[in-house]
Design a protein around this motif. Structure first.
Motif, PDB file in Angstrom:
ATOM      1  N   LYS A 184      96.996  64.682  28.509  1.00 36.11           N
ATOM      2  CA  LYS A 184      95.716  65.256  28.937  1.00 36.11           C
ATOM      3  C   LYS A 184      95.892  66.715  29.353  1.00 36.11           C
ATOM      4  N   LYS A 185      96.995  67.032  30.031  1.00 32.94           N
ATOM      5  CA  LYS A 185      97.242  68.415  30.436  1.00 32.94           C
ATOM      6  C   LYS A 185      97.467  69.306  29.219  1.00 32.94           C
ATOM      7  N   ALA A 186      98.117  68.766  28.206  1.00 31.77           N
ATOM      8  CA  ALA A 186      98.298  69.524  26.965  1.00 31.77           C
ATOM      9  C   ALA A 186      96.942  69.790  26.319  1.00 31.77           C
ATOM     10  N   TYR A 187      96.091  68.781  26.293  1.00 30.81           N
ATOM     11  CA  TYR A 187      94.743  68.932  25.718  1.00 30.81           C
ATOM     12  C   TYR A 187      93.982  70.055  26.416  1.00 30.81           C
ATOM     13  N   GLU A 188      94.060  70.077  27.731  1.00 34.64           N
ATOM     14  CA  GLU A 188      93.323  71.074  28.511  1.00 34.64           C
ATOM     15  C   GLU A 188      93.861  72.489  28.318  1.00 34.64           C
ATOM     16  N   ALA A 189      95.123  72.628  27.939  1.00 34.87           N
ATOM     17  CA  ALA A 189      95.716  73.953  27.754  1.00 34.87           C
ATOM     18  C   ALA A 189      95.477  74.533  26.370  1.00 34.87           C
ATOM     19  N   LEU A 190      94.951  73.718  25.455  1.00 40.56           N
ATOM     20  CA  LEU A 190      94.785  74.141  24.061  1.00 40.56           C
ATOM     21  C   LEU A 190      93.357  74.588  23.769  1.00 40.56           C
ATOM     22  N   PRO A 191      93.188  75.521  22.819  1.00 45.86           N
ATOM     23  CA  PRO A 191      91.855  75.855  22.324  1.00 45.86           C
ATOM     24  C   PRO A 191      91.410  74.819  21.292  1.00 45.86           C
ATOM     25  N   LYS A 192      90.137  74.842  20.920  1.00 44.98           N
ATOM     26  CA  LYS A 192      89.669  73.982  19.851  1.00 44.98           C
ATOM     27  C   LYS A 192      90.451  74.297  18.578  1.00 44.98           C
ATOM     28  N   GLY A 193      90.940  73.264  17.909  1.00 43.60           N
ATOM     29  CA  GLY A 193      91.776  73.456  16.730  1.00 43.60           C
ATOM     30  C   GLY A 193      93.246  73.582  17.052  1.00 43.60           C
TER      31      GLY A 193
END
Length: 263
Positions: A184-193
């Motif tokens: 989840k933390k990785a998801y939050e650190a990434l932009p769309k795509g």
């Protein structure tokens, strides 16, 4: 005249970046005695390492001793370098500019990425005691302008923002709750795509083919309280629960793969 065989020259020469002996050294110095208590580990489900006798846990023991830090970093580099090389060459980086390697250890994954993809900038993120080792490695390779060493705790600190977040042999150290939290933390650190990439010994979904992955999962029982290796189906479930839209698998070297989730 005596000389190394071709394989020995490539993998067992300490002066080469492909050196794998660090893992053999750690197995000899740490792991071998713990496996003598495998039966007890199977019966109790409890780790059989330093923590068994009331000593520091695995990571506490490693990160409070400079010699053990270097031994552990070298071991992880040796067992993972081939995977990092393949990933850096086969993954399509054309739509990305930045990468953050969470639990980046000695900075070896970041190094392979920038060496093979000149447009990329990387961050290697790990605990403060590891930073001097990583900085030393990056300086030796003259990659200071391409790789930034950043210190932090991936449990308590936000991940640095990047187009790609990678974790090499990180998720298998932890139980399901912590795995999901890190994803989840990785998801939050990434932009769309953006891409989240996990390099592990991913076990086949029917758990019958990747014997090395299964044995590595058994080693997590010996070394950790809740850690275990996992399948792509497991990763797909966790990643989509976090919000990722798709997952795929990229074969690397031997029994290892890169599980990839796209935001």
């Amino acid at each position: 005249m005596y000389r190394n065989a071709e394989d020995s020259d490539l993998f067992l020469d300490k002066n080469k970046p492909s050196y794998m002996g660090g893992m053999l050294e750690m197995c000899n110095n740490r792991l071998y005695p713990f496996w003598t208590d495998l039966e007890e580990g199977l019966k109790t489900g409890l780790p059989q390492n330093e923590s068994k006798t009331g000593e520091k846990t695995l990571f506490e023991a490693i990160y409070t001793n400079e010699d053990k830090i270097r031994e552990f970093v070298n071991a992880m580099a040796g067992v993972s370098m081939g995977n990092f090389m393949v990933f850096a060459k086969q993954f399509d980086f054309s739509n990305y500019k930045t990468l953050c390697d969470i639990g980046g250890s000695g900075g070896h994954l970041s190094a392979q990425v920038v060496l093979n993809n000149k447009h990329m900038q990387c961050i290697s993120f790990d605990l403060p005691p590891v930073s001097p080792v990583a900085q030393e490695n990056v300086a030796k390779m003259a990659l200071d302008d391409k790789i930034r060493i950043e210190s932090g705790d991936f449990f308590t600190d936000d991940f640095p923002k990047a187009d790609i977040i990678t974790m090499g042999m990180i998720l298998h150290d932890w139980g399901t709750t912590h795995k999901k939290m890190l994803i989840k933390k990785a998801y939050e650190a990434l932009p769309k795509g953006g891409a989240f990439v996990v390099i592990e010994n991913i076990i086949d979904d029917n758990r019958s083919e990747n014997a090395f992955g299964l044995l590595m999962s058994l080693n997590m029982l010996i070394e950790t309280t809740e850690g275990y290796d996992f399948t792509l189906a497991d990763f797909d479930e966790w990643a989509k629960e976090a919000g990722f839209v798709s997952t795929s698998l990229m074969a690397l070297t031997g029994p290892s793969s890169a599980a990839i989730a796209i935001k």
